[in-house]
Design a protein around this motif. Structure first.
Motif, PDB file in Angstrom:
ATOM      1  N   SER A 223      48.459  -8.392 132.805  1.00 18.56           N
ATOM      2  CA  SER A 223      47.277  -9.078 131.925  1.00 18.56           C
ATOM      3  C   SER A 223      48.101  -8.482 130.521  1.00 18.56           C
ATOM      4  CB  SER A 223      45.706  -8.527 131.939  1.00 18.56           C
ATOM      5  OG  SER A 223      45.535  -7.464 131.183  1.00 18.56           O
ATOM      6  N   GLN A 226      51.773  -9.874 130.050  1.00 13.26           N
ATOM      7  CA  GLN A 226      51.267 -11.763 130.555  1.00 13.26           C
ATOM      8  C   GLN A 226      51.029 -12.222 128.720  1.00 13.26           C
ATOM      9  OE1 GLN A 226      48.217 -13.709 132.049  1.00 13.26           O
ATOM     10  NE2 GLN A 226      49.810 -14.784 133.317  1.00 13.26           N
ATOM     11  N   ILE A 298      46.424 -19.694 130.406  1.00 14.70           N
ATOM     12  CA  ILE A 298      46.104 -18.131 130.431  1.00 14.70           C
ATOM     13  C   ILE A 298      45.218 -18.047 130.045  1.00 14.70           C
ATOM     14  CG2 ILE A 298      47.157 -15.543 129.939  1.00 14.70           C
ATOM     15  CD1 ILE A 298      49.807 -16.700 129.938  1.00 14.70           C
TER      16      ILE A 298
END
Length: 472
Positions: A223, A226, A298
């Motif tokens: 995460s 990302q 996201i």
């Protein structure tokens, strides 16, 4: 006629205060109502009490508008801050801070890095809630993967996030405290350094010492990767996006007026957004007004970056208006004098004054359920004593921030406590023992009150202070 206005008794004054507390507490706890409407309703609740004391409606209206006038300059500052936040996201300033903050994480230094990272984000944006809900959520995930107890991670997040809420000139509470006490924003921030800097250094040392115990295994940082990948792909990061921060800090250090300084910081960010990040001029102006908009797909990116803009501050301005209006009504009605009369004359020492102010601030936070209520009520209740004893308003505003602002996420039924626990996914009591900044700072507040260190007196010609400042 003003001669027909009666002073409230202690019991009558308590009834007025408890009515306000009831409206705010029930509204927050039972209905999760916005604090703005509860402050507005509290003003309406006070009106019948004042009419019974002999006030005319015109006099009540004058009390409200006079007090609300104090919200004008803080309101303009907040509008300018909204523009600045949107500009700093578009310019890559906030993304750069986040990107390099996340990149700096190592297992042993995770806790102190989290403290510093959340502090940077919070100071940059002026919002503790925004920091908890974005950077805090990211750090909770990383900390869990590293095997760090969630309470420790939560304590580091809260300490960093609310440090910024207390110290940033962009923060609503940092603007509210001097507005309520009659002080100056930057004198207030400068005075906060005496208690906050040593407390923050001790807090950082504690997190550093505890963190060295955790070696960490291989963290699943998907995460985080990302997030950083998105920031690197969509913004030109580096030194140039940090220029708006350098410009703003330089202007503030030079003691330039707040509004022009903040606007210049926003303007520099806007120019970088256009000429370095590739935004159109019209798009940048829209960001100034309504904030930065993104649909990355996201969740953490969208939550982190979709903020700012002039319109984002309108709710806070409403809060200023109603909160200060309520304080003005209570002050002009004589409620404050009636409540403090029983103990005000007994205060002869800065230590006693500090203890009483600490108690009032914590009590109003617990009863009112929000730091805004605590700041307004604590400041309004204690301001007459500080003024009568010839003490500068930043002495009072510092105590309000050292207590109410830092402790707002520690009380489970306050707005700060409910939001923080919900955003981090852990109970308030889980992270509460590790919020070291909130516990250490008031100890310095008390130390200065007892010794008289850093307690500032007004330099009024021909007026001797009635307060006894303790000798170190």
């Amino acid at each position: 006629m003003e001669t027909d206005i009666r002073k409230p008794s202690f019991l009558y004054a308590m009834m007025m205060i408890l009515s306000v507390v009831a409206v705010v507490s029930v509204g927050i706890l039972a209905f999760d109502a916005p604090i703005q409407i509860l402050m507005f309703m509290s003003m309406l609740v006070i009106i019948p009490y004042m009419l019974k004391l002999g006030f005319t409606y015109k006099q009540i209206e004058k009390s409200m508008t006079k007090a609300m006038g104090r919200a004008l300059m803080p309101g303009v500052i907040l509008l300018t801050v909204g523009v600045l936040i949107g500009a700093w996201i578009a310019s890559g300033t906030v993304p750069t801070l986040i990107y390099y903050g996340v990149q700096a994480i190592t297992p042993q230094f995770f806790l102190v890095t989290t403290l510093l990272f959340c502090s940077l984000v919070s100071v940059s944006t002026g919002t503790s809630w925004g920091t908890v809900g974005t950077a805090g959520v990211a750090m909770m995930g990383v900390g869990t993967a590293l095997g760090i107890p969630v309470g420790l991670t939560g304590g580091a997040i809260v300490s960093g996030a609310f440090f910024g809420d207390k110290m940033s000139p962009l923060s609503d509470t940092t603007n509210l405290a001097p507005a309520v006490t009659g002080g100056d924003l930057f004198k207030h921030i400068k005075h906060l350094l005496w208690t906050t800097v040593p407390s923050y250094l001790i807090t950082a040392g504690i997190f550093l010492f505890i963190g060295l115990r955790y070696n960490g295994a291989g963290a699943d940082s998907a995460s985080v990767n990302q997030l950083t990948a998105y920031l690197a792909d969509n913004f030109n990061l580096g030194i140039l996006p940090l220029l708006p921060i350098i410009v703003l800090i330089t202007l503030l250090v030079m003691k330039k007026p707040a509004i022009p300084s903040i606007f210049v910081g926003a303007a520099v960010g806007g120019l970088i957004a256009v000429f370095y990040q590739g935004f159109g001029f019209a798009e940048t102006l829209t960001t100034f007004y309504s904030g930065y908009a993104v649909e990355s797909g996201i969740p953490i990116v969208d939550t982190l970056l979709m903020r700012g803009g002039l319109t984002s501050m309108l709710e806070l301005i409403a809060l200023f208006l109603f909160a200060l209006g309520l304080g003005g009504l209570l002050a002009d009605a004589g409620v404050l004098e009636a409540l403090i009369a029983s103990f005000a004359s007994k205060i002869k020492h800065t230590g006693v004054l500090t203890v009483v102010t600490l108690a009032v601030s914590y009590l109003t936070l617990i009863l009112g359920g929000t730091v805004y209520f605590s700041t307004v009520m604590g400041g309004t209740l204690m301001r007459p004593i500080f003024e009568r004893l010839n003490l500068e308003p930043e002495n009072l505003s510092r105590i309000l921030e050292d207590t109410g602002t830092l402790s707002s996420p520690l009380v489970p039924w306050t707005g700060g406590g409910i939001y923080t626990a919900g955003a981090l996914g852990i109970a308030t009591v889980t992270y509460l023992p590790f919020c070291f900044l909130a516990f250490i700072t008031p100890l310095f507040t008390l130390l200065y009150g007892i010794t008289g260190w850093t307690i500032k007196e007004k330099k009024a010609a021909g007026k001797k202070p009635k307060m006894k400042i303790a000798e170190a």
